[in-house]
Write a protein that holds these residues in place. Structure first.
Motif, short mmCIF file in Angstrom:
data_model
loop_
_atom_site.label_atom_id
_atom_site.label_comp_id
_atom_site.label_asym_id
_atom_site.label_seq_id
_atom_site.Cartn_x
_atom_site.Cartn_y
_atom_site.Cartn_z
N LEU A 153 97.34 85.33 52.63
CA LEU A 153 97.07 85.01 51.11
C LEU A 153 95.53 84.51 51.17
O LEU A 153 94.98 84.76 49.89
CB LEU A 153 98.28 83.72 50.92
N ILE A 161 93.65 87.77 50.53
CA ILE A 161 93.81 88.39 49.20
C ILE A 161 93.40 87.40 48.11
O ILE A 161 92.45 87.95 47.25
CB ILE A 161 95.44 88.54 48.98
N ASN A 167 90.41 88.04 44.79
CA ASN A 167 90.94 87.87 43.78
C ASN A 167 90.20 87.23 42.58
O ASN A 167 90.40 86.46 41.78
CB ASN A 167 92.51 87.23 43.87
N PHE A 182 92.44 96.54 58.07
CA PHE A 182 92.81 96.20 56.76
C PHE A 182 91.53 95.82 55.71
O PHE A 182 91.61 96.10 54.76
CB PHE A 182 93.89 95.14 56.85
N MET A 188 87.91 98.56 38.01
CA MET A 188 87.82 96.81 38.35
C MET A 188 89.13 96.17 37.96
O MET A 188 89.73 95.54 38.60
CB MET A 188 86.54 96.24 37.92
N PHE A 212 92.08 97.43 39.93
CA PHE A 212 91.99 96.73 41.36
C PHE A 212 92.54 95.30 41.15
O PHE A 212 93.25 94.78 41.81
CB PHE A 212 90.48 97.01 41.84
N LEU A 213 91.86 94.64 40.30
CA LEU A 213 92.06 93.19 40.08
C LEU A 213 93.60 92.86 39.84
O LEU A 213 94.19 91.87 40.50
CB LEU A 213 91.41 92.67 39.10
N ILE A 221 95.36 93.29 43.05
CA ILE A 221 95.30 92.30 44.16
C ILE A 221 95.85 91.05 43.52
O ILE A 221 96.53 90.25 44.35
CB ILE A 221 93.69 92.05 44.35
N GLY A 222 95.82 90.74 42.26
CA GLY A 222 96.15 89.50 41.72
C GLY A 222 97.82 89.67 41.90
O GLY A 222 98.49 88.65 41.96
N ILE A 237 99.70 90.73 44.43
CA ILE A 237 100.10 90.19 45.59
C ILE A 237 99.58 88.95 46.05
O ILE A 237 99.46 88.20 47.32
CB ILE A 237 99.76 91.36 46.68
N ASN A 238 98.71 88.19 44.97
CA ASN A 238 98.44 87.01 45.37
C ASN A 238 98.99 85.67 45.23
O ASN A 238 98.94 84.88 44.38
CB ASN A 238 96.94 86.72 44.47
N ASP A 239 100.18 85.94 45.41
CA ASP A 239 101.55 84.92 45.41
C ASP A 239 102.61 85.04 46.44
O ASP A 239 102.99 86.17 46.75
CB ASP A 239 102.03 84.95 43.82
N GLU A 240 102.78 83.88 47.23
CA GLU A 240 103.76 83.96 48.25
C GLU A 240 105.09 84.52 47.78
O GLU A 240 105.89 85.47 48.47
CB GLU A 240 103.75 82.59 48.78
N ILE A 252 105.07 88.32 47.52
CA ILE A 252 104.79 88.96 48.87
C ILE A 252 106.02 89.41 49.27
O ILE A 252 106.46 90.14 50.00
CB ILE A 252 103.87 88.09 49.67
N PHE A 283 96.10 102.91 49.72
CA PHE A 283 95.51 101.59 49.70
C PHE A 283 96.62 100.79 49.56
O PHE A 283 97.02 99.75 50.31
CB PHE A 283 94.37 101.31 48.41
N ILE A 302 98.62 97.94 52.34
CA ILE A 302 99.02 96.81 52.08
C ILE A 302 100.34 96.26 52.23
O ILE A 302 100.68 95.31 52.84
CB ILE A 302 98.71 96.21 50.55
#
Lengths: 102, 102
Positions: free
Chosen positions: A5, A8, A12, A78, B1, B4-5, B8-9, B11-14, B17, B78, B82
């Motif tokens: 986390l 990532i 972000n 990674f 961009m 991509f963001l 990423i955003g 998977i930026n959360d438990e 995930i 990609f 992940i």
DNA sequence: CTTATATATCAAGATATATTGATATATAAG
DNA sequence: CTTATATATCAATATATCTTGATATATAAG
């Protein structure tokens, strides 16, 4: 999970993606290089570099007054794949004249 | 961009995930499967699935009353990397008895 | 047609993250 | 020793994201 986390979370953010790509393309840079290349205030640059470092992308080496940041080596597959993905985004690279002596 | 963001955003959360890993290991699931497996309320599950879908990880197919979510195929290298990285985190998989008929 | 079920979406509040300006620390220069 | 430079960190504010409960929609069952 925490490390993942943090990794990532460190990418972000549009600003950090640009900074990370800049370092990946330019090699070693100091805080003031990014300050002038991106026209950002020092505390902001410093904070973003710290987050990228904690995300496992950067290492820092102090020499004199300067803190030189560069891509951590060796970099795991990674994070390497993330750098490549970012490199393919076609971000414009600001022209970074280094203000500090090396 | 932006894409991509968004990736990423997403998977930026438990929570996301864990949900993403659950779907990656179990295959097709409906919203209520995740609701019961993770003991989360429906609106929360629905929202997270939407974000993972917009991040390019999931596809959804409606059949009857149910919305079946699964990993998007084909998945680019990609996002695949992940998923593999997440699979290696050693997350506990909740036992997901499906409440809906298939 | 009416009721129940599955899902999606919205508004409000809670929590996290980003930005700025101020201050602290360390090194170099005068 | 004093001053200037480079960087880090903190506190306050601004902005974004997450969670919840309420409501809307669509399909299936009675």
């Amino acid at each position: 999970m925490d490390i993942f986390l943090k990794t990532i979370g460190s990418i972000n953010d549009e600003t950090r993606i640009k900074i990370l790509n800049f370092i990946n393309q330019n090699g070693e840079v100091c805080v003031c290089d990014i300050e002038s290349a991106f026209n950002m205030i020092q505390s902001r640059v410093s904070r973003h570099l710290k987050i990228l470092k904690e995300g496992g992308f950067l290492k820092v080496e102090r020499r004199g007054r300067w803190a030189f940041y560069s891509i951590r080596t060796p970099l795991d597959a990674f994070r390497q794949s993330i750098l490549e993905e970012i490199a393919c985004l076609g971000l414009e690279l600001p022209i970074g004249e280094s203000r500090c002596r090396r």
